[in-house]
Design an enzyme around this catalytic site. Sequence first.
Site, short mmCIF file in Angstrom:
data_model
loop_
_atom_site.label_atom_id
_atom_site.label_comp_id
_atom_site.label_asym_id
_atom_site.label_seq_id
_atom_site.Cartn_x
_atom_site.Cartn_y
_atom_site.Cartn_z
N TYR A 221 -0.11 3.69 -9.41
CA TYR A 221 0.59 2.53 -9.99
C TYR A 221 -0.51 1.45 -10.79
O TYR A 221 -0.64 0.27 -10.52
CB TYR A 221 0.99 1.67 -8.73
CG TYR A 221 1.95 2.42 -7.64
CD1 TYR A 221 2.90 3.35 -8.02
CD2 TYR A 221 1.16 2.93 -6.57
CE1 TYR A 221 3.74 3.99 -7.03
CE2 TYR A 221 1.82 3.67 -5.71
CZ TYR A 221 2.89 4.19 -5.74
OH TYR A 221 3.64 5.17 -5.05
N LYS B 292 1.41 13.66 4.63
CA LYS B 292 0.55 12.70 4.97
C LYS B 292 -0.62 13.19 5.84
O LYS B 292 -1.43 13.89 5.44
CB LYS B 292 0.81 11.47 5.21
CG LYS B 292 1.56 10.46 3.87
CD LYS B 292 1.74 9.01 4.35
CE LYS B 292 2.39 8.27 3.10
NZ LYS B 292 1.31 8.06 2.16
N ASP C 208 12.56 10.33 7.50
CA ASP C 208 11.51 10.50 6.55
C ASP C 208 10.26 10.15 7.60
O ASP C 208 9.96 8.52 7.53
CB ASP C 208 11.79 9.63 5.19
CG ASP C 208 10.52 9.62 4.60
OD1 ASP C 208 9.49 9.97 5.00
OD2 ASP C 208 10.45 8.99 3.35
N TYR D 231 11.65 3.26 1.59
CA TYR D 231 10.57 3.85 0.34
C TYR D 231 10.64 5.14 0.81
O TYR D 231 10.32 5.67 2.06
CB TYR D 231 9.27 3.12 0.40
CG TYR D 231 8.23 3.71 -0.38
CD1 TYR D 231 8.55 3.73 -1.87
CD2 TYR D 231 7.56 4.87 -0.03
CE1 TYR D 231 7.69 4.49 -2.78
CE2 TYR D 231 6.69 5.59 -0.94
CZ TYR D 231 6.78 5.40 -2.30
OH TYR D 231 6.28 6.28 -3.05
N1 PMP Z 1 8.19 8.59 2.10
C1 PMP Z 1 7.32 7.84 2.80
C2 PMP Z 1 8.02 7.11 3.94
C3 PMP Z 1 5.89 7.54 2.39
O1 PMP Z 1 5.52 6.62 2.83
C4 PMP Z 1 5.65 8.19 1.28
C5 PMP Z 1 4.28 7.96 0.67
N2 PMP Z 1 3.58 6.54 0.53
C6 PMP Z 1 6.57 9.12 0.74
C7 PMP Z 1 7.68 9.21 1.30
C8 PMP Z 1 5.78 10.02 -0.61
O2 PMP Z 1 4.92 10.83 -0.24
P1 PMP Z 1 3.87 11.37 -1.35
O3 PMP Z 1 3.15 10.19 -1.82
O4 PMP Z 1 2.90 12.18 -0.49
O5 PMP Z 1 4.67 12.01 -2.47
#
Ligand code: PMP
Length: 453
Positions: free
Chosen positions: A41, A298, A269, A168
């Site tokens: 970003y 993650k 998610d 998100y």
């Molecule tokens: N979903 C959630 C809830 C996240 O926090 C993130 C990353 N911040 C993502 C999806 C995307 O993961 P990545 O950055 O590994 O593509």
Amino acid sequence: MVLFLEFTGTILKYTQNLVHQDNFMKADDLAFDRRHIWHPYSSMTRFLPSYSVISADGYKLTLSDGRSLVDGMSSWWAVIHGYNHPVINQAMQDQISRMSHVMFGGITHLPAVSLCRRLVSMTPPGLDCVFLADSGSVAVEVAIKMAFQYWQARGEPRYKLLALRHGYHGDTFGAMSVCDPDNSMHSLYKGYLPKHFFIQPPGRRFNDSWCEGDDKELVDFLALHHHRLAGMILEPIVQGAGGMRFYHPEYLRQARILCDHYDLLLIADEIATGFGRTGEWFACNHAGISPDILCIGKALTGGALTLSATLTGRHVANTISDSDAGCFMHGPTFMGNPLACAAANASLSLLEDESWRPRVAAISSELRAGLLPLIEHPRVYDVRVLGAIGVVETKDSVNIATLQKWFVDHGVWIRPFGKLIYLMPPYIISMKALRQIIEAIVDSLDVPVHFLL
Ligand code: PMP
């Protein structure tokens, strides 16, 4: 002479490599970074400083200039066991000497099988089929494709999802389309993105008492529009990058009941929340529910390498597989990468004895003791803590550049954004180090230049 020059050239190159081997960056490396490399970003013209890290160990990052920083971020939720962990390192070294990669099409290997066996047994019940992917965003893409292919296979194509505002889910197009369409960083692409449905996230906070009607918007929306939906996607309990909000588990329970009632797929998610961060293995465990599709990433590898997974139940998997398409239509080049699977196996083995539980609980009480009193501070709008996550929401947006520098000067690594100063330290952090981070946050609030009025 030519030989001599070649020889000195080789020596020079060799010494240069040595310098780079210890990760030390010279001024021209930093200048190159600034001129040629995008950071997350970031702008290529309006620079925010990047700090050169030469090594990381446990909960500490070491900068080129020798300064050592206490890490409050776990590199965005990932490095839960701390950096340079000997068990994860050893597992990766052992795996490298066998094979770091092999294609997954037509081939299988023990690192992937062991990992998927673990995932099936540790995730909420019923999630028996695992799709390994490269990153969190791709895991979400895969989940959305699964939901759509499932409805296609039923002979009733449906391409709409219900999502929560302030949600998100990642940066790729499918994932962006279910992020908050107006308040997220992805509103920029609104004109291009497929249109889904959004409702307000639950207002009832994690620790409040649930009141009947708290899920009214969800109930009403589904009663009217369920037939248009393939499913619902949400971040269970913790809405992360969209605002770091923690909501009541009953909402999740009700979402599960309603999705069952209307025969919709519930996609959870847990890319940020998985693997103990909220005080439970998965945030879904707070509500005692299983989603139909689960995304994880993650912390899956303990933050050592990128890897994600999308799990689903036998019913969804078989419906897709028995359809005319005959397969699930996704297969990344690096699917099931053995090295990443080895790191993940090691990371999960470190979690298996559940020694993370008391550590997360200790972090939680330290965060509560240090941060909750800040609610009285005139600059603070709200403070919240759940598991090993602490959030200070300020009334005004932070000035990232000055605040970040100030944190670094005070020996801590925190990456605030918007109106959020938040922490998710590695589980192995010492209480003394955690107090140092908390004190840095407390003191930073009294420095006006850190806030954009
Ligand atoms: N979903 C959630 C809830 C996240 O926090 C993130 C990353 N911040 C993502 C999806 C995307 O993961 P990545 O950055 O590994 O593509």
